[in-house]
Design a protein around this motif. Structure first.
Motif, PDB file in Angstrom:
ATOM      1  N   TRP A  61       0.795  -1.386  -0.016  1.00 27.96           N
ATOM      2  CA  TRP A  61      -0.098  -0.364   0.192  1.00 27.96           C
ATOM      3  C   TRP A  61       0.782   1.095   0.068  1.00 27.96           C
ATOM      4  O   TRP A  61       0.589   1.630  -0.533  1.00 27.96           O
ATOM      5  N   VAL A  62       1.909   1.251   1.014  1.00 23.68           N
ATOM      6  CA  VAL A  62       2.344   2.600   1.247  1.00 23.68           C
ATOM      7  C   VAL A  62       3.710   2.615  -0.333  1.00 23.68           C
ATOM      8  O   VAL A  62       3.734   3.919  -0.464  1.00 23.68           O
ATOM      9  N   LEU A  63       4.283   1.485  -0.503  1.00 21.85           N
ATOM     10  CA  LEU A  63       5.056   1.315  -2.031  1.00 21.85           C
ATOM     11  C   LEU A  63       4.208   1.939  -3.309  1.00 21.85           C
ATOM     12  O   LEU A  63       4.782   2.410  -4.062  1.00 21.85           O
ATOM     13  N   ILE A  64       2.501   1.590  -3.102  1.00 22.48           N
ATOM     14  CA  ILE A  64       2.337   2.109  -4.563  1.00 22.48           C
ATOM     15  C   ILE A  64       1.924   3.868  -4.564  1.00 22.48           C
ATOM     16  O   ILE A  64       2.175   4.445  -4.902  1.00 22.48           O
ATOM     17  N   LEU A  65       1.742   4.380  -3.256  1.00 20.48           N
ATOM     18  CA  LEU A  65       1.533   5.069  -3.128  1.00 20.48           C
ATOM     19  C   LEU A  65       2.577   6.724  -3.586  1.00 20.48           C
ATOM     20  O   LEU A  65       2.762   7.382  -3.653  1.00 20.48           O
ATOM     21  N   ARG A  66       3.938   6.268  -2.625  1.00 21.00           N
ATOM     22  CA  ARG A  66       4.822   6.329  -3.080  1.00 21.00           C
ATOM     23  C   ARG A  66       5.010   6.756  -4.775  1.00 21.00           C
ATOM     24  O   ARG A  66       5.233   7.440  -4.951  1.00 21.00           O
ATOM     25  N   ALA A  67       4.619   5.519  -5.288  1.00 16.35           N
ATOM     26  CA  ALA A  67       4.991   6.203  -6.346  1.00 16.35           C
ATOM     27  C   ALA A  67       4.019   6.780  -7.474  1.00 16.35           C
ATOM     28  O   ALA A  67       4.428   7.337  -8.388  1.00 16.35           O
ATOM     29  N   ARG A  68       2.735   6.712  -6.876  1.00 17.82           N
ATOM     30  CA  ARG A  68       1.919   7.750  -7.291  1.00 17.82           C
ATOM     31  C   ARG A  68       2.597   9.015  -6.811  1.00 17.82           C
ATOM     32  O   ARG A  68       2.196  10.026  -7.508  1.00 17.82           O
TER      33      ARG A  68
END
Length: 379
Positions: free
Chosen positions: A359-366
């Motif tokens: 969840w956090v890594l997708i948020l960071r990529a976004r």
């Protein structure tokens, strides 16, 4: 008019010296304690991650219904003495979980599950205290940057709502013939925890860079990649909610073969007529099947987003999308292992923690698609 000047006169000689600008207009106002607030947010982030893990273990140990009352203040103290423990045990023995599932449980066995639930609630109180001390401390000392007061206050509002939803969830298992909490209420509780975690992470990333840098980076925004990242984030959130439905009815322990379910593509009890629409919340076979299919679709969508992310002109953005895809691949493998090991708590909790990482890594990529990091011409 100024007088005549000699051609040999130094440029600027005799003129009033003007002050040299110090920084841009964007950062000329009150900056606030951006670094200190970011550290505070990172503390909250760590506490919420631990809270999610403890909540998962509370569910896996069937401890969530051991405390049958909601006392936000008085409940901070555990039972003191044999008489207090006997009183708490009597309250537990009056609910369906004890009468239908744990009849004959000893006091020591009750204490084991009680401490898990008490620790879960106590951690919630700690998070609330850390937020309150930090927020009001920064507010009183005028250290909150312009435009950030409402954002930081929102975290407290969501935290308070989470406590109320937690009791709403627990209360569903205290009457009737319920042996556990309602799965859809568990999904709501877990979903809000991820929403809070997402806000904290996003705010921490914003505060990690100066306003002028963010505005400059916004000009290089990769709109399409940001949109894909947003869709990926929402898709992952949906899968997290479905995973909570699986956990709520122990559906992960119903069918332990893979890739088939009881030897077929569809489980034998795919649809139970008497349940009607409640099949989507109470039918273990259907709920696990939906979780599996959504996982496959999420992986396929993740491959597409990752391939798009690899084309980014910014190295940091490319790396962020690759990291998110690696986490997604690991999560799919962990999901399969969880099924094969009958959702043993040691494996299931790792699966839940990996959901947080994903969840956090997708948020960071976004975030990096929205605010790319500057890089040299050589990349």
């Amino acid at each position: 008019m100024s007088g005549k000047r000699s051609i040999f006169e130094e440029v600027g000689e005799g003129e009033v010296k003007r002050g040299v600008p110090k920084g841009g207009m964007i950062d000329s106002g009150r900056r606030g304690a951006r670094g200190a607030i970011r550290i505070w947010l990172m503390m909250l982030f760590a506490l919420v991650v631990v809270m999610i893990a403890v909540g998962g273990l509370t569910r896996l140990t069937d401890s969530g219904l051991s405390i049958t009352e909601w006392k936000p203040v008085a409940g901070a103290l555990p039972p003191m003495g044999a008489e207090a423990w006997a009183e708490e045990f009597d309250k537990y023995r009056s609910i369906p979980e004890y009468q239908l599932q744990n009849k004959g449980m000893s006091l020591s066995e009750f204490q084991f599950i009680y401490w898990w639930e008490w620790g879960h609630r106590q951690l919630g109180r700690v998070i609330g205290l850390v937020w309150a001390v930090g927020f009001f401390g920064f507010l009183v000392t005028l250290k909150i940057p312009p435009g950030w007061t409402k954002r930081l206050f929102l975290l407290g509002v969501l935290g308070g709502a989470q406590g109320a939803i937690g009791w709403w969830m627990v209360s569903s298992g205290l009457e009737g013939e319920m042996l556990d909490v309602a799965s859809y209420r568990l999904a709501t509780h877990l979903g809000l925890a991820f929403v809070i975690l997402g806000f904290i992470a996003w705010y921490a990333m914003l505060l990690g860079r100066e306003e002028r840098e963010l505005m400059q980076a916004r000009r290089a925004r990769e709109a399409k990649l940001f949109g894909l990242g947003t869709g990926w984030l929402h898709f992952a959130f949906l899968q997290i909610l479905i995973g909570a439905l699986v956990a709520g009815i122990d559906a992960g322990r119903s069918y332990t073969d893979w890739p088939l379910m009881a030897g077929g593509f569809l489980p034998p009890d795919f649809w139970i007529p008497e349940l009607g629409l409640r099949n989507f919340f109470e039918n273990p076979g259907l709920v696990q099947f939906i979780h599996r299919m959504t996982g496959y679709l999420l992986l396929a969508f993740g491959v597409m987003v990752w391939l798009k992310g690899r084309r980014s002109a910014h190295a940091a953005t490319r790396a962020a999308f690759s990291a998110a895809f690696i986490a997604l691949s690991a999560q799919v493998v962990l999901g399969i292992v969880t099924v094969r090991y009958v959702a043993a708590w040691q494996v299931a909790i790792v699966h839940q923690i990996m959901a947080v990482v994903l969840w956090v890594l997708i948020l960071r990529a976004r975030f990096l698609a929205q605010y790319p990091r500057a890089q040299s011409v050589r990349g």
